[in-house]
Design an enzyme around this catalytic site. Structure first.
Site, PDB file in Angstrom:
ATOM      1  N   HIS A   1     -13.095   9.530  19.337  1.00  0.00           N
ATOM      2  CA  HIS A   1     -12.353   9.332  18.104  1.00  0.00           C
ATOM      3  C   HIS A   1     -11.810   7.910  18.048  1.00  0.00           C
ATOM      4  CE1 HIS A   1     -11.524  13.929  17.466  1.00  0.00           C
ATOM      5  NE2 HIS A   1     -12.807  13.634  17.579  1.00  0.00           N
TER       6      HIS A   1
ATOM      7  N   LEU B   1     -26.079  19.044 -16.163  1.00  0.00           N
ATOM      8  CA  LEU B   1     -25.505  19.353 -14.860  1.00  0.00           C
ATOM      9  C   LEU B   1     -24.068  18.855 -14.778  1.00  0.00           C
ATOM     10  CD1 LEU B   1     -26.194  20.621 -12.095  1.00  0.00           C
ATOM     11  CD2 LEU B   1     -26.804  18.323 -11.310  1.00  0.00           C
TER      12      LEU B   1
ATOM     13  N   CYS C   1      -6.530  13.266  21.202  1.00  0.00           N
ATOM     14  CA  CYS C   1      -6.201  11.841  21.130  1.00  0.00           C
ATOM     15  C   CYS C   1      -4.771  11.570  21.571  1.00  0.00           C
ATOM     16  CB  CYS C   1      -6.418  11.332  19.704  1.00  0.00           C
ATOM     17  SG  CYS C   1      -8.164  11.278  19.229  1.00  0.00           S
TER      18      CYS C   1
ATOM     19  N   CYS D   1      -5.205  13.807  16.760  1.00  0.00           N
ATOM     20  CA  CYS D   1      -5.485  15.231  16.974  1.00  0.00           C
ATOM     21  C   CYS D   1      -4.799  15.738  18.242  1.00  0.00           C
ATOM     22  CB  CYS D   1      -6.980  15.491  17.038  1.00  0.00           C
ATOM     23  SG  CYS D   1      -7.808  14.761  18.454  1.00  0.00           S
TER      24      CYS D   1
ATOM     25  N   GLU E   1      -8.855   6.558  17.974  1.00  0.00           N
ATOM     26  CA  GLU E   1      -7.806   6.148  18.899  1.00  0.00           C
ATOM     27  C   GLU E   1      -8.378   5.800  20.265  1.00  0.00           C
ATOM     28  OE1 GLU E   1      -5.944   9.410  16.263  1.00  0.00           O
ATOM     29  OE2 GLU E   1      -7.911   8.819  17.004  1.00  0.00           O
TER      30      GLU E   1
ATOM     31  N   ASP F   1     -36.878  11.304 -14.887  1.00  0.00           N
ATOM     32  CA  ASP F   1     -36.692   9.976 -14.281  1.00  0.00           C
ATOM     33  C   ASP F   1     -37.460   9.769 -12.989  1.00  0.00           C
ATOM     34  OD1 ASP F   1     -34.972   9.525 -16.353  1.00  0.00           O
ATOM     35  OD2 ASP F   1     -33.139   9.711 -15.174  1.00  0.00           O
TER      36      ASP F   1
END
Length: 357
Positions: free
Chosen positions: A59, A285, A93, A84, A61, A209
């Site tokens: 992570h 959409l 962390c 965390c 940190e 397209d």
């Protein structure tokens, strides 16, 4: 704001640098959040910068602490998300911060995931000076935006991107639409695509397209990260379509969901751990997603041009009276080349602001 003192200019600058580090890895960390971290030494000088690695890696940190080395002792960790406090593929962390001797932690936003939350409380209990809320609004609208939304709501974050003329047309009367916006704006779209987990388009757009829905550099080569390409609708994709040539997009996949229900689309993508969705379909959409209340961000690329006829930007959105109008809160307006980009989000309701107050 939490903590004994508010952030000084160096801390604010460090948070902006942490945010910039998270931008660099946005699109590569899913389903984990794209977090940035800066370690300041005891004198307030930058000692290490880090961002979340790909899933399974360290992570932010841990990356920043490794870069700082012994200079982290007695220093400050400035991080975009609360550190965390649980063991997953990597250790918590908070343990790394405590082992390094960090004295202060400035976090922008709290972790809404109950499994990982509690890091700041643990740091505080260990005698670390903790501040929560540094540049919270700015960070919450950055790379963490989609992850925060998915964690809080249980569904992917949807960004609807549309290129339109000043009179709201997305194509000419004969159906042609290339190119409404200029090359600079198209370049920003490809940069946006490479940070998404999935791009969604309807079969109508595919048939009219023939898009590739890939993320490409200015020289035409593909970015390393390619989002999942999703086709929505009951009609078949022709064998000769660009989306049928899976080798053209390298590692990009194509998923055909034979439904017109936006809720079913997002449920399937959520099952596939998709966090950020880019909606690039046509008016039909787009209208269906707006009507379902499933658009969380609107990016309008407005070209200084007029068509006078042709399809509008959005189809039936379920609005029958002015009382039902879908109001948007504008976060930013800026120019890209000759075009104007409006970055907005629903002003209220279930898809309203995710920014912590």
């Amino acid at each position: 704001m939490d903590g004994s003192t508010g952030p000084d200019r160096r801390t604010v600058a460090a948070m902006r640098r942490a945010l910039a580090a998270s931008v660099e890895v946005h699109g590569t960390t899913s389903p984990n959040p794209a977090v940035g971290c800066v370690i300041l030494d005891r004198h307030g000088e930058v000692a290490g910068v880090g961002a979340t690695a790909r899933p399974g890696g360290p992570h932010a940190e841990r990356v920043a602490l490794a870069a700082a080395g012994p200079r982290a002792a007695g220093g400050t960790a400035v991080v975009t998300l609360e550190p965390c406090n649980h063991t997953g593929r990597t250790p918590p962390c908070v343990e790394g911060l405590l082992e390094a001797g960090i004295a202060r932690v400035h976090a922008a936003v709290a972790d809404p995931n109950p499994v990982a939350a509690g890091g700041l409380d643990r740091l505080r209990a260990a005698g670390v000076d903790v501040t929560l809320g540094t540049l919270a609004d700015e960070v919450a609208l950055g790379p963490l935006r989609g992850w925060l939304h998915r964690t809080r709501t249980g569904r992917p974050h949807v960004t609807w991107k549309v290129a339109t003329t000043l009179d709201g047309r997305v194509a000419a009367a004969d159906g042609t639409s290339r190119w409404i916006t200029g090359p600079a704006a198209r370049g920003t779209v490809h940069d946006l695509r490479r940070r998404m987990d999935a791009i969604v388009a309807g079969t109508g757009t595919v048939l009219s397209d023939d898009p590739a829905l890939t993320a490409r550099r200015p020289d035409g080569t593909l970015f390393d990260h390619q989002p999942l390409r999703v086709v929505v609708g009951h009609r078949d994709v022709p064998p000769g379509a660009r989306l049928a040539r899976t080798d053209e997009a390298g590692t990009a996949d194509v998923l055909h969901l034979r439904t017109r229900d936006p809720g079913e689309v997002l449920a399937e993508l959520s099952h596939r751990t998709v966090v950020d969705v880019l909606l690039e379909g046509g008016p039909t959409l787009a209208g269906a997603f707006v009507a379902a209340g499933l658009v969380d961000r609107v990016l309008v690329h407005l070209a200084p041009a007029l068509l006078g006829a042709g399809p509008h930007a959005v189809g039936d959105a379920g609005v029958v009276t002015i009382a039902d109008i879908v109001r948007l809160h504008v976060d930013e307006i800026h120019r890209v080349g000759d075009d104007v980009v409006i970055d907005a989000r629903p002003a209220s309701g279930p898809t309203g602001p995710d920014v912590p107050q």
